[in-house]
Design a protein around this motif. Structure first.
Motif, PDB file in Angstrom:
ATOM      1  N   PRO A 271      39.006  55.975  38.522  1.00  0.00           N
ATOM      2  CA  PRO A 271      39.180  54.460  38.840  1.00  0.00           C
ATOM      3  C   PRO A 271      39.686  53.928  40.240  1.00  0.00           C
ATOM      4  CG  PRO A 271      40.351  55.198  36.897  1.00  0.00           C
ATOM      5  CD  PRO A 271      40.115  56.443  37.671  1.00  0.00           C
ATOM      6  N   ALA A 272      39.131  52.934  40.553  1.00  0.00           N
ATOM      7  CA  ALA A 272      39.706  52.301  41.502  1.00  0.00           C
ATOM      8  C   ALA A 272      40.594  51.333  41.323  1.00  0.00           C
ATOM      9  CB  ALA A 272      38.444  51.466  42.492  1.00  0.00           C
ATOM     10  N   THR A 273      42.027  51.625  41.314  1.00  0.00           N
ATOM     11  CA  THR A 273      42.887  50.985  40.496  1.00  0.00           C
ATOM     12  C   THR A 273      43.170  49.706  41.080  1.00  0.00           C
ATOM     13  OG1 THR A 273      44.555  51.950  41.930  1.00  0.00           O
ATOM     14  CG2 THR A 273      43.801  53.185  39.860  1.00  0.00           C
ATOM     15  N   THR A 274      43.961  48.817  39.930  1.00  0.00           N
ATOM     16  CA  THR A 274      44.430  47.543  40.499  1.00  0.00           C
ATOM     17  C   THR A 274      45.331  47.589  41.494  1.00  0.00           C
ATOM     18  OG1 THR A 274      44.093  46.908  38.188  1.00  0.00           O
ATOM     19  CG2 THR A 274      45.434  45.474  39.378  1.00  0.00           C
ATOM     20  N   ALA A 275      46.255  48.676  41.782  1.00  0.00           N
ATOM     21  CA  ALA A 275      47.160  48.846  42.709  1.00  0.00           C
ATOM     22  C   ALA A 275      46.476  49.068  44.053  1.00  0.00           C
ATOM     23  CB  ALA A 275      48.047  50.247  42.377  1.00  0.00           C
ATOM     24  N   LEU A 276      45.298  49.686  44.018  1.00  0.00           N
ATOM     25  CA  LEU A 276      44.694  49.751  45.432  1.00  0.00           C
ATOM     26  C   LEU A 276      44.080  48.474  45.849  1.00  0.00           C
ATOM     27  CD1 LEU A 276      43.382  51.721  47.401  1.00  0.00           C
ATOM     28  CD2 LEU A 276      41.262  52.132  45.873  1.00  0.00           C
ATOM     29  N   GLY A 277      43.707  47.629  44.794  1.00  0.00           N
ATOM     30  CA  GLY A 277      43.144  46.199  45.063  1.00  0.00           C
ATOM     31  C   GLY A 277      44.370  45.412  45.541  1.00  0.00           C
ATOM     32  N   THR A 278      45.616  45.555  45.097  1.00  0.00           N
ATOM     33  CA  THR A 278      46.782  45.167  45.751  1.00  0.00           C
ATOM     34  C   THR A 278      47.235  45.324  47.206  1.00  0.00           C
ATOM     35  OG1 THR A 278      47.444  44.938  43.275  1.00  0.00           O
ATOM     36  CG2 THR A 278      49.174  44.558  45.159  1.00  0.00           C
ATOM     37  N   ILE A 279      46.996  46.616  47.442  1.00  0.00           N
ATOM     38  CA  ILE A 279      47.615  46.846  48.909  1.00  0.00           C
ATOM     39  C   ILE A 279      46.490  46.446  49.885  1.00  0.00           C
ATOM     40  CG2 ILE A 279      49.221  48.690  48.383  1.00  0.00           C
ATOM     41  CD1 ILE A 279      47.180  50.516  49.661  1.00  0.00           C
ATOM     42  N   SER A 280      45.205  46.337  49.605  1.00  0.00           N
ATOM     43  CA  SER A 280      44.189  45.849  50.316  1.00  0.00           C
ATOM     44  C   SER A 280      43.183  44.893  49.808  1.00  0.00           C
ATOM     45  CB  SER A 280      43.300  46.925  50.959  1.00  0.00           C
ATOM     46  OG  SER A 280      42.198  46.603  51.348  1.00  0.00           O
ATOM     47  N   ALA A 290      34.426  55.572  48.453  1.00  0.00           N
ATOM     48  CA  ALA A 290      34.861  56.994  48.629  1.00  0.00           C
ATOM     49  C   ALA A 290      34.754  58.012  47.247  1.00  0.00           C
ATOM     50  CB  ALA A 290      36.637  56.825  49.050  1.00  0.00           C
ATOM     51  N   GLY A 291      34.029  57.470  46.346  1.00  0.00           N
ATOM     52  CA  GLY A 291      33.893  58.337  45.444  1.00  0.00           C
ATOM     53  C   GLY A 291      34.496  57.883  43.821  1.00  0.00           C
ATOM     54  N   ALA A 292      35.085  56.905  43.895  1.00  0.00           N
ATOM     55  CA  ALA A 292      35.627  56.369  42.615  1.00  0.00           C
ATOM     56  C   ALA A 292      34.322  55.595  41.795  1.00  0.00           C
ATOM     57  CB  ALA A 292      36.641  55.207  42.933  1.00  0.00           C
ATOM     58  N   ASN A 293      34.735  55.575  40.338  1.00  0.00           N
ATOM     59  CA  ASN A 293      33.517  54.908  39.738  1.00  0.00           C
ATOM     60  C   ASN A 293      33.710  54.464  38.355  1.00  0.00           C
ATOM     61  OD1 ASN A 293      34.310  57.304  38.458  1.00  0.00           O
ATOM     62  ND2 ASN A 293      32.198  57.757  37.635  1.00  0.00           N
ATOM     63  N   VAL A 294      35.221  53.937  38.223  1.00  0.00           N
ATOM     64  CA  VAL A 294      35.626  53.129  37.263  1.00  0.00           C
ATOM     65  C   VAL A 294      36.513  51.879  37.590  1.00  0.00           C
ATOM     66  CG1 VAL A 294      37.105  53.337  35.187  1.00  0.00           C
ATOM     67  CG2 VAL A 294      35.546  55.323  35.549  1.00  0.00           C
ATOM     68  N   VAL A 295      36.409  50.950  37.120  1.00  0.00           N
ATOM     69  CA  VAL A 295      37.481  49.675  37.189  1.00  0.00           C
ATOM     70  C   VAL A 295      37.649  49.122  35.912  1.00  0.00           C
ATOM     71  CG1 VAL A 295      36.493  48.578  39.273  1.00  0.00           C
ATOM     72  CG2 VAL A 295      35.442  47.969  37.579  1.00  0.00           C
TER      73      VAL A 295
END
Ligand code: SAM
Ligand code: FES
Length: 354
Positions: A271-280, A290-295
């Motif tokens: 997953p490309a996580t919500t936390a990742l979407g929160t910091i940027s 970069a290779g993630a494939n789930v949201v």
């Protein structure tokens, strides 16, 4: 000592590095040709999953928790928080809306809330499965006994997310109160695998006290467990926790590790996580590149979303479910991928339902 870009190529070819090589690669990550690394990670992802990014509808059904993890905003000792629980009917209503919007995986997540007995969890799982035959159910409700995990599986749960949080015992202990044990956590992950779940584990990037050497252990641990899914996202401080003054994890480190995990376990669901979407604001897009494939868009009722605040400034707490999926679809298409509604089971051959 090593050439970092050769280490990246070796990881791509052999899917494994020695501990010394991992430590060297992680410590010298600034010298890595990131475009090359991310390209290899995308190639691997596309070999298994094409241009598809899977969506998982997340229902955060309770923010009560008996645990007191030092990093977590819904920890037991946070009295600054209104607690909520969804009823079975409310959960089914969210699942119905999710199904209508096209989700074919429903993730049920909560704190460790003892209000929900095993029978209640099994009833919720089997009710969703009976209504929607083509839906996969993922549970993420913490540490339970082998018998409980078996009951949920028999009721129809397909997958289980339980981040191990740290592969280094002394580091795990520094993140948790002494009532929680590293060995107990790892036993849960092994039990889940033995029962036949598609198991997800993972950790927070740049969690307080996490050293580069520990990240090498994380990589080796993941390789050994060979999970169907790996959830990693940056640690983000929450104002009402003991870690409120700690530094948040970085975008750079998170996407570097996502790419490394993709190369190490090529078929992993990542997953490309919500936390990742929160910091940027474009964190999830960069994660996919970069290779993630789930949201995992949010399906919880809007009125409770802000109450499931694991860390400060969590995004996507105001939108309706339909808006959430529309927003993510646009983001994923903007980087050349398609948001798909299929169940998206793990392509790892060791995860075949018995
Ligand atoms: N209770 C279940 C469990 O323990 O697995 C599921 C809920 S728990 C809140 C889900 C995940 O949120 C944890 O595994 C942890 O890695 C992540 N998390 C908690 N606090 C966080 C923080 N401050 N920053 C980033 N992630 C956090
Ligand atoms: Fe229980 Fe975070 S302390 S979910």
């Amino acid at each position: 000592m090593y050439d970092v870009n050769k280490l990246v190529d070796k990881l791509y070819e052999k899917t494994t590095l020695s501990k010394e090589e991992w430590i060297y690669l992680i410590k010298n990550r600034n010298d890595v040709d990131k475009e090359h690394l991310f390209k290899l990670a995308r190639d691997r992802q596309q070999e298994y999953y094409g241009k598809d990014v899977y969506s998982r509808g997340l229902i955060e059904f309770s923010n009560y928790c008996r645990n007191n993890c030092l990093y977590c905003g819904i920890r037991r000792d946070n009295t600054n928080l209104l607690r909520y629980r969804l009823t079975k009917d409310e959960i089914l209503e969210c699942a119905k809306e999710g199904y209508r919007l096209g989700y074919r995986t429903i993730v049920l997540q909560s704190g460790e809330d003892m209000h929900y007995t095993d029978d209640m969890i099994c009833d919720i799982v089997s009710s969703i499965k009976n209504l929607y035959k083509d839906v996969a159910i993922t549970l993420s409700i913490g540490e339970k006994s082998y018998e409980s995990y078996q009951k949920y599986y028999d009721a129809g749960a397909d997958r289980y997310l339980l981040r191990h949080e740290s592969a280094v015992e002394k580091h795990y202990e520094s993140l948790h109160p002494k009532q929680m044990s590293f060995k107990g956590r790892i036993k849960c992950i092994k039990d889940l695998k033995e029962i036949g779940y598609q198991v997800g584990c993972g950790f927070m990037v740049n969690a307080p006290g996490q050293k580069d050497e520990y990240l090498a252990d994380e990589m080796l641990f993941l390789k050994e467990i060979d999970p169907a899914m790996v959830g990693i996202g940056p640690f983000i401080p929450h104002k009402d926790t003991p870690f409120k003054n700690e530094m948040a994890g970085t975008l750079d480190m998170t996407i570097f590790l996502l790419a490394c995990i993709r190369l190490s376990i090529p078929s992993v669901l990542l997953p490309a996580t919500t936390a990742l979407g929160t910091i940027s604001p474009i964190g999830r897009e960069l994660g996919i590149k970069a290779g993630a494939n789930v949201v995992m868009p949010n399906l919880s009722p809007v009125r409770v979303r802000k109450l499931y605040e694991l860390y400060d400034n969590k995004i996507c707490t105001g939108d309706e479910a339909a808006q959430c999926i529309g927003c993510l679809k646009g983001r994923i298409e903007s980087v050349g991928y398609n948001l798909v509604s299929a169940r998206g089971d793990s392509k790892n051959p060791s995860y075949v339902r018995r």
